[in-house]
Design an enzyme around this catalytic site. Structure first.
Site, PDB file in Angstrom:
ATOM      1  CD  GLU A 153      -2.820   1.275   2.340  1.00  0.00           C
ATOM      2  OE1 GLU A 153      -3.687   2.169   2.343  1.00  0.00           O
ATOM      3  OE2 GLU A 153      -2.729   0.413   3.244  1.00  0.00           O
ATOM      4  CD  GLU A 159      -0.931   7.666   7.192  1.00  0.00           C
ATOM      5  OE1 GLU A 159      -1.061   6.473   6.920  1.00  0.00           O
ATOM      6  OE2 GLU A 159      -1.896   8.450   7.205  1.00  0.00           O
ATOM      7  CG  ASP A 186      -5.616   4.898   0.390  1.00  0.00           C
ATOM      8  OD1 ASP A 186      -6.139   6.017   0.219  1.00  0.00           O
ATOM      9  OD2 ASP A 186      -5.790   4.216   1.416  1.00  0.00           O
ATOM     10  CB  THR A 187      -8.289   7.897  -3.862  1.00  0.00           C
ATOM     11  OG1 THR A 187      -9.236   7.588  -2.832  1.00  0.00           O
ATOM     12  CG2 THR A 187      -8.530   6.995  -5.070  1.00  0.00           C
ATOM     13  CE1 TYR A 188      -6.538  11.569   4.077  1.00  0.00           C
ATOM     14  CE2 TYR A 188      -4.738  10.006   4.364  1.00  0.00           C
ATOM     15  CZ  TYR A 188      -5.402  11.153   4.753  1.00  0.00           C
ATOM     16  OH  TYR A 188      -4.931  11.894   5.794  1.00  0.00           O
ATOM     17  CG  HIS A 189      -2.227   7.121   1.518  1.00  0.00           C
ATOM     18  ND1 HIS A 189      -1.896   7.737   2.705  1.00  0.00           N
ATOM     19  CD2 HIS A 189      -2.847   5.958   1.866  1.00  0.00           C
ATOM     20  CE1 HIS A 189      -2.266   6.980   3.724  1.00  0.00           C
ATOM     21  NE2 HIS A 189      -2.867   5.901   3.234  1.00  0.00           N
ATOM     22  NE  ARG A 218      -7.831   8.389   5.981  1.00  0.00           N
ATOM     23  CZ  ARG A 218      -7.205   7.386   5.384  1.00  0.00           C
ATOM     24  NH1 ARG A 218      -7.848   6.652   4.493  1.00  0.00           N
ATOM     25  NH2 ARG A 218      -5.939   7.135   5.640  1.00  0.00           N
ATOM     26  CD  GLU A 247      -8.217   2.929   4.658  1.00  0.00           C
ATOM     27  OE1 GLU A 247      -7.601   2.134   5.387  1.00  0.00           O
ATOM     28  OE2 GLU A 247      -7.671   3.581   3.749  1.00  0.00           O
TER      29      GLU A 247
END
Length: 295
Positions: A153, A159, A186-189, A218, A247
């Site tokens: 990921e 992070e 992961d689209t957030y990251h 989020r 998520e």
């Protein structure tokens, strides 16, 4: 005669429903996942010692849904450390988590498997990267015997200091050199680290094995500023047929300690049912539109 394209399995992270791994919370997570029409439940193994694997497996099998397991590591068990004792602790934790994934009936174990999940105060060293590569390579060999695929990921700079972009993940996977190691977007990251939401998908191509959908804050999908339309279109372009998992975290559900680790300083939702129903419809609609466009 025309046939429709296969539908991507739709998943939801257990922390939308359950704040811990007690029997009652696991049962709730499974029940709500089924009730909202999801195909897959992602279980975080951050509380591996507290998870009753036999109980969880029985509930998952009874419900007829898939499971994917994920986790990050603590700095005291960081496989990208230069301290070999720390690396060994991380390798053992990853081994135990892989075994748990198999015992739960999962075919995918993913997350920030290559480092601690937290803010580093220094860049990654060559020795630390070599340690991470070696640990994941051995884990992948073990995983192959269990029928499990590992996911890398890609997380943001706050992070991890190991893998922040799709291209870095591809290089890490190449160095690991095992064919059961795939890329997890992961689209957030991505919002923090990538130039856009299309090129990384095209770069990864058929090595993409798992997807997290999450807004920049989020919260509810479509209420942030992410180009999720472009992202879903890119998934269609590369013919991605794997899971797409929603998520999102709120301290309404997530326990205080984990909320702090995840930096949940403000809650964007307090009703997991409403959030999940919206997410399922959002993802299903975007995938259906793009499936039609790419037939």
């Amino acid at each position: 005669m025309t046939t429709s394209a296969p539908r991507n399995p739709l998943g939801v992270h257990a922390l939308v429903w359950a704040g811990n791994t007690s029997h009652a919370e696991v049962e709730r997570a499974v029940e709500r996942t089924v009730a909202h029409g999801f195909d897959l439940l992602e279980l975080s193994l951050h509380d591996l010692d507290g998870l009753d694997i036999a109980h969880a497996r029985a509930r998952l099998d009874q419900a007829g849904i898939e499971v994917v397991c994920s986790r990050g590591l603590a700095f005291s068990a960081d496989v990208s450390s230069e301290d070999l004792a720390v690396v060994a602790r991380g390798a053992e934790l990853l081994h135990r988590s892989l075994v748990a994934t198999s015992q739960l009936g999962g075919g995918v174990f993913t997350g920030a498997l290559y480092s601690a999940l937290g803010k580093y105060g220094h860049p990654l060293s060559a020795a630390g990267r070599a340690n991470a590569v070696g640990v994941i390579r051995e884990l992948a060999k073990e995983a192959r015997g269990l029928g499990v695929t590992l996911g890398l990921e890609i997380c943001n700079r706050y992070e991890t200091n190991v893998v922040n972009t799709a291209r870095e993940a591809l290089m890490l996977a190449d160095d690991i050199g095992e064919d059961n190691v795939m890329i997890h977007l992961d689209t957030y990251h991505m919002n923090i680290e990538e130039d856009d939401f299309v090129r990384p998908v095209l770069d990864v191509g058929d090595r993409l094995g798992y997807v997290h959908i999450g807004e920049n804050h989020r919260g509810y999908l479509g209420q942030g500023h992410l180009d999720l339309t472009g992202f879903f279109h890119a998934l269609g372009t590369v013919g991605y047929a794997g899971p797409v998992t929603f998520e999102s975290f709120s301290s309404t559900v997530v326990a205080a300690g984990l909320s702090q680790d995840l930096a949940i300083w403000r809650d964007l939702w307090n009703d997991g049912d409403d959030l999940a129903a919206h997410a399922h419809a959002f993802m299903a609609n975007h995938l259906a539109v793009n499936a039609s466009a790419h037939v």
